[in-house]
Structures are given as C-alpha cells and as structure tokens.
Design an enzyme around this catalytic site. Structure first.
Site, mmCIF file in Angstrom:
data_model
loop_
_atom_site.group_PDB
_atom_site.id
_atom_site.type_symbol
_atom_site.label_atom_id
_atom_site.label_comp_id
_atom_site.label_asym_id
_atom_site.label_seq_id
_atom_site.Cartn_x
_atom_site.Cartn_y
_atom_site.Cartn_z
ATOM 1 N N GLU A 120 0.791 -1.233 0.000
ATOM 2 C CA GLU A 120 0.000 0.000 0.000
ATOM 3 C C GLU A 120 0.827 1.289 0.000
ATOM 4 O O GLU A 120 0.359 2.308 -0.491
ATOM 5 C CB GLU A 120 -0.921 -0.008 1.233
ATOM 6 C CG GLU A 120 -2.020 -1.043 1.195
ATOM 7 C CD GLU A 120 -3.037 -0.762 0.111
ATOM 8 O OE1 GLU A 120 -3.565 0.375 0.050
ATOM 9 O OE2 GLU A 120 -3.296 -1.665 -0.708
ATOM 10 N N SER A 164 -57.145 -25.738 23.557
ATOM 11 C CA SER A 164 -57.100 -26.745 24.617
ATOM 12 C C SER A 164 -55.829 -26.680 25.452
ATOM 13 O O SER A 164 -55.749 -27.319 26.510
ATOM 14 C CB SER A 164 -57.242 -28.146 24.014
ATOM 15 O OG SER A 164 -58.492 -28.269 23.381
#
Length: 788
Positions: free
Chosen positions: A105, A492
């Site tokens: 870089e 139920s």
C-alpha cells in the site's frame, strides 16, 4: 496646379499619446488574475485550515468496537456493532504482516512525512499514459486521515484537507501510532474491520497466529475487498497474494525463498462463525431493545460490552432448526404455490448476478435454501437443470414430489397453461441436497418459503432462565416476535389451568364427569352448545381421561362446577396477565395469551408449584471488565401446592403416553404436556416439559386462517417441540417426575372412579393428594370403606 507660391509651409505634427503595448496589457491581466487567485487560495486555505479537525484526538484512538453476547456456557451467540472490529495493539500484530501492508500500500511509508511526492508523480505519469485513473498515490497516513477525520465526499477540497492532515499527523504521531490506527480501522471485506477480525473471518485465527501466506493474502485486500475475497474468489485472492509477496521481496522484507514457500503454502479458508448468529436473531433483538433503553445506543453499539445471557447456544440452534423444518412440513401440506416469477432469456443474467452477489461462500451450503432459475429440462430423465447465481445443479422429479403433478413446460416465459406450471425461466426455491463442486453438479430439492409462522420458547422450569427463543420463520423479513408479542387463542392448551383449579376445589383425577352434550345460556338468542372435536360423546369419564383426550364438553362442565372466577384467579396466580374472558368459553381456551406467558404458567406445574419469572440477561460488563449489572435468578414464589402441581404433571404425562400428544413419545423419556387447537384450526399449540426443560410451541398464520386438515396441535406443533427437545436433551440423562410425600397412589376402576381390588380387570393406578383417594371399592355396592 499650385495654389500657393513661395516657400511651402510644412504642417507641424503634434506628438502622439503613447499607447499600451498588447503584451503589457496581457501581463497586467495575468498578474491581476494571479493576485486574485493567490488571495482566493490564501482565503480558501484559511477557511479549510479553520475547519480542519484536530489530529490530537487520534492520539487517543478509541474506535467503535463490537459488543459481544455470550450464552450460558460462555460461547459467543451474537454481536451488536456498527463496525465489526476488535482492536489489537500494534506490538501484537506480526511484523511481517505490517511489512506486507506497507509493501503493498505504501512502500515509502517509513521515509515520507505524510505525502509521497515521488509516488504522486509516478501515479500522475501512469494515469496520463493510460488516459484514465489507473493508479492512486495515497499514503497510509492519508488513508487514515481520510477514514478517521474526513467525510466520504469526493471533492478536490477533500484532497487538500487530506494532504494537510497527513502532514500534521506525521508531526503529532509516530509511525507505529499511525499503523496501529490503520490496521485496526481498515475495512477488509466480509464485514470485517481491522486485521484481527479479518484473520478470524477468513482463517479462523487470531492475528498473531497467521502464517506468511495468510498475511500476504490479507494485505492484498484493501485494493478491492470483495473482488479479492478468499471466500468467494480464491483464485483472484491468490493472484493478489502473489503481488504482495513480490513487493515484499523487492522491498527486502522477505527473501525469495520465503516468498516461494508462502506461495506453495495451502490456504485453508475457515470462515469465523458466530454461534447461532442467524438463529438467535429474535432472542438478541429482545435483549437489544432492553439494553438500548438502559445504556443508550453509543455504549451498546460502540462500547465493547460483554452481555451474559441465559441462552444455551445448542438449544437455540435446535429451536431454530425445529421451527424451520416444522414450518416447511406444514407449508408443503398446503400445496405448491407455483414459481415466484418467470424470467426471459434477456432478464436471466441480471437476476443470476444479483443472486450470486448475495452468496458469501465459495460453494452452496448443504441444507440451505436459495432462489434458482430453471434453465433446462430433460423429460427422459425427469429432471430439471437449475441455475443458482453462477452455479448449476439438477432437480429430479422425485425431489419435487410434494408439489404434485405440476406441469413442466419446455419453453421460456410464463406458460399459457393454467395452474402452477414450471417452465424455462421459472424462479423457484431449492434446498441443497448435495453441494456444488466447481460451481456445477449440485443436487437440489424443490422448496418453498413458508407463509405460516411459529414461535418456540424454552425455559429452565426451576429458575425461569430462557434457554432458547424463536419468534418466527425469518427475522430479516419480519421482526415481529411471536413468542412474546403475539396474543393468540390458547385452545385446549389452556385446559390444564382449568383442571389445576379444579384440583384445588376438591376434584381428583378419579372424579367422574358425564361426557354428553349440554347447553348453556350465552346471553344471546341461541344457547351455546360446546361440542367435542371428534363429535364423539363417551358417557361417564374420569378427569384423567377427559384431559388425556381433550374432551371439550367435560372441560366446560368442570369450569361450570368450580366457577369462572375461580379459574381466572388460579390462572393469574400462575402468571397469566392477559385479559381472560369471564365466561365458560374460557374452558376451551377462547382467551388470547402469548406463547411465553402460557409456557411460563406451565412452569408452575414443572417446578412443583413455584412461579418463576422468565429472564434473559445475567450480567453486563463494560469494555474494561467493570460489571454494570448482575442479575441473580429471580426467587421462585410458591403459588400452588406441590401435590397439586405433581398431579397435574402426572395427568399431562397421560396426554403424551396415550392421548392427543402422543407424537412427543418419540422423546423416549418421561414427558408431560398438552396440545391445543382452536376453532377452524387457526392456532396449533404444544406445551410440554421434562424435569430439566420446559418448552412451548405455537403455529399459525399472522392473518388468522385455517392451517388445514393437519393443523392440530398434535400434528403441527408437537413435531416441532419433539425435534427441539430431542436435540436439546440428547446429552442429559433421563429423569422421572418425583411425587411429594403427601401424594398417594391407589388402584381404581376408571369407569366408576372407585377403588379396585388388586389384579381386577381394567383397573389403573391413580394418584391422589393423601386423604382424597376413594374410600369405597367398586364391587362392594358403596357399603364398605377402604380404610376398614
């Protein structure tokens, strides 16, 4: 002709006014422009200088770092962050990794003072020759200035600011300080910020464990993290790795032999996986909301907190898988809905590119579901060729049998045939049976995203700690958490609460109730006539048989006998906070409750009568390890007599062993539970427990409609519950439910509810609170007493 004689008079010429030469005029204009430009530049620079951020703050670099969420076993189960980053000091970053980034870089990093003038000239020359921007000249220092101190605007002024800040940074910070910021700040793809998280994401390692080959590959990423991703484009990543190694040799950081060895070192991609990251979404969102209100967004997303939870990572994974598998099974029983859309040959490539961009792995994941396009048909072999992104695979007719006889049309576009025909260009969902090799050769099965939803919540019945929670099929598409936000009719599944209240009022499992039609005043013109699910009426039945077979008429009669207010008070004690209908329909679960609420109520039975409070978070630490809060399990509160809780548990064991919950028998250990199905099968429930773990499951559509013929609690919800519990309890020993001391067992005749002689035909063993068991035998005409 001469008009004037004599000496001719000459005209005297006056001196001409001196004019300004054109060249001098031009010089004056240029000078004026220069002065104006200089003044403008000075003024503009002064404004820029005044507005520039101070570089001093970089000396105390504290970037936003990940907040980690940990499960009860200490495993990482999730994260909260703006940028996924773990900061590591520069002295813990391998020197060769630093050199790899510098070589790739900014080779003059250790020589320049912020700006690389030779690099600028070189880049300008190359760009001029190529007539396009081919190369940049930003130094590492400039990149830090850009990412840390400037906005992402693309203006010439930003380049000026960047240059000024870079030179200031070099005066204020050391080279190592700048590298420390750069290597922790930089984005390296796969959602990774900084070298530590990138090392984890690609190689499953800490940064100080990387070899040279891996270091060079990481250093090649800043140029284009997605294009050079080792996960998806390993070949391109290796090309970039080769470039970095070559640059390291040229800069003298490594020898040629070291570079050659690194090139030949195999790269093993081992992507870091957040345990249950996707699977935990609903659980994580629930605690995120709570913690954000308490600590604020900045601390939660940037402060690097450590949040300890009650979640069991393996149970959470099991819950997610059970919901996905269970809902797919329910949905497929609804039938194939047809292709999602029909593509033309022209729209194929853009669609496939979009799909490929969303795939973050080199090969398709086994078991995962993707959108694919039918691009070929082979009628002889009865198979389709399906393309998923850039990959192709085979879909056999046998692997789409659940779709029935969907017509196959060997032509592009939407077919003229009515129905759910599949043609070339049809977009369908496929699950991966066998992954692809080199983007070809995958074997698919036809799939379909369920429209039906589900929720599951699992608790430690002794402490209330929430071990797992899933609030829907896909969190990304719906953040509505059905486990804690959806109120649905309990059906139920509410009956155990009615029966528990009846036990307190003096009934026993041997109490006989008449199963027969009955009418009740509804306050309307027509009387209310509750009917049994199977439309069968059995005559006299015990309380146990009534619950085992979920007999509606008996449940209503029990509630009518004990009183609605008695049942509501009992339900409130168990932790039900939702409003309950103060009428006899409550016996059939007509009131709406959340899955967490109803499951928590069952915890009273599972824990021996103790009410527990569900909780999710046990401790929160800040980034330095300081404890911000610590939560001990809320103290259980006794709300029901232990014998009452045990008898209800024992009754619900019968529901599983011989009643509506028999699918849960597959667990192969003692289980107590209850199914629930509402009118028209709009809601399906199963809530059940073992001594170690309690879980509740709800299944239904968000916009209420029937689940269809197989939409009962036993068929739609119980299989999800069973799969979850099988996986969650696999490593735990089987335990039985132990009765308290004041519970007595006695042999009875289930047809009469009276005591039965030892060995008498049809007798069953029943449990009672000591002293409430029957006093007479079935065969003595009611004259004798069992105690005699």
């Amino acid at each position: 002709m001469q008009l004037y004689a004599g000496k001719q008079k000459t005209r005297r010429q006056l001196p001409r006014r001196a004019g300004t030469p054109p060249t001098l005029k031009l010089l004056k204009v240029v000078a004026a422009i220069f002065v104006l430009a200089l003044l403008f530049t000075i003024g503009y620079s002064a404004i820029i200088l005044l507005k520039l951020p101070k570089v001093d703050r970089l000396a105390d670099y504290h970037p936003p770092i990940v907040t980690q969420v940990l499960g009860e076993e200490g495993s990482l189960v999730g994260e909260f962050y703006l940028e996924r980053r773990t900061v590591v000091p520069v002295n813990k970053i391998p020197r060769k990794l630093i050199q790899a980034f510098v070589a790739a870089e900014d080779s003059n990093f250790y020589k320049h003072k912020g700006l690389d003038y030779l690099g600028i000239l070189r880049a300008a020359f190359k760009n001029l020759i190529s007539m396009r921007k081919k190369e940049g000249a930003s130094t590492i220092t400039q990149q830090v200035a850009r990412s840390m101190l400037l906005t992402p605007e693309k203006k010439f002024s930003r380049k000026i600011k960047e240059a000024i800040l870079a030179t200031r940074m070099e005066k204020r910070l050391s080279k190592d300080d700048i590298l420390y910021i750069y290597l922790n700040q930089i984005y390296l793809g796969a959602g990774s910020y900084g070298v530590q998280v990138a090392a984890e994401s690609y190689f499953g390692k800490d940064v100080d464990q990387l070899n040279l080959a891996e270091m060079a590959m990481l250093a090649g990423l800043p140029k284009a993290p997605n294009s050079y991703s080792p996960i998806k484009h390993l070949d391109k990543a290796k090309e970039r790795q080769n470039y970095v190694l070559t640059r390291m040799v040229e800069e003298g950081y490594i020898t040629q032999a070291e570079a050659d060895h690194a090139r030949s070192t195999p790269i093993v991609i081992h992507p870091r996986k957040i345990v249950n990251g996707e699977q935990s979404a609903y659980f994580l969102e629930n605690i995120r909301i709570q913690l954000e209100q308490k600590y604020g967004e900045d601390l939660l997303y940037k402060g690097g907190l450590r949040i300890y939870t009650t979640m069991n990572g393996e149970m959470q994974k099991a819950a997610y898988e059970a919901v996905v598998n269970g809902l797919k099974a329910v949905d497929k029983r609804q039938g194939f809905r047809g292709p999602l859309q029909y593509l033309t040959a022209e729209t194929l490539e853009p669609f496939c590119k979009k799909i490929e961009d969303g795939i973050d792995t080199a090969s398709l994941k086994a078991g995962a579901t993707y959108q694919g396009v039918v691009v070929g048909m082979n009628p002889a072999k009865k198979e389709l060729t399906v393309r998923v992104g850039e990959r192709t695979g085979i879909l056999k007719r046998s692997d789409m049998a659940w779709a029935g006889n969907a017509a196959l049309v060997d032509a592009w576009g939407k077919p003229a045939e009515k129905g759910k025909a599949i043609s070339l260009g049809s977009v369908v969902e496929v699950s991966v049976k066998t992954p692809d090799a080199n983007k070809a050769g995958a074997v698919f099965a036809l799939d379909q995203e369920p429209q039906v939803q589900a929720a599951i919540v699992a608790l430690d019945p002794k402490t209330g700690g929430v071990k797992a929670m899933v609030g829907g099929y896909n969190f990304n598409k719906s953040q509505f958490n059905r486990a804690i936000q959806a109120r649905r009719n309990a059906g139920s599944a509410f009956k155990p609460i009615i029966y528990g209240a009846a036990l307190e009022k003096g009934m026993t499992p041997a109490t006989i109730i008449e199963d027969s039609p009955a009418e009740y005043d509804s306050g309307k013109e027509k009387a209310w006539k509750p009917r049994n699910y199977d439309n069968i009426y059995r005559g006299p039945v015990t309380m146990r048989e009534a619950l085992t077979n979920s007999i509606n008429s008996v449940s209503v009669k029990i509630l009518d006998s004990i009183g609605v207010n008695t049942a509501i008070e009992y339900a409130t004690r168990l932790g039900i906070t939702s409003p309950l209908d103060p009428n006899l329909t409550l016996a059939l679960g007509s009131s709406s409750v959340t899955p967490l609420e109803l499951t928590s109520a069952y915890a009273v039975f599972a824990s021996g009568g103790m009410k527990v409070t569900p909780y999710f978070v046990t401790k929160v630490e800040d980034g330095s390890g300081k404890v911000l809060e610590e939560t001990a399990p809320p103290l259980p509160v006794p709300v029901v007599a232990p014998e009452n809780a045990y008898i209800m548990t024992n009754l619900m064991e019968s529901v599983v062993s011989s009643g509506t919950g028999q699918r849960a028998r597959a667990l192969g250990r003692p289980v107590a539970g209850k199914t629930g199905t509402t009118n028209d099968m709009k809601d399906a429930w199963f809530i059940g427990f073992t001594p170690q773990l309690l879980a509740g499951v709800w299944v239904g559509f968000d916009q209420e409609r029937s689940l269809g013929a197989a939409g009962t609690g036993g068929q739609a919800a119980a299989p999800i519950w069973t799969e979850f519990m099988q996986k969650s309890l696999a490593r735990l020993p089987s335990e039985t439910f132990m009765p308290p001391e004041n519970v007595t067992f006695a042999s009875i005749n289930p047809k009469t509810g009276k005591l039965a002689r030892d060995g008498s035909e049809g007798s069953v063993m029943e449990c009672f609170v000591s002293g409430t068991e029957p006093k007479v035998y079935d065969d003595d005409g009611g004259k004798g007493d069992a105690g005699e």
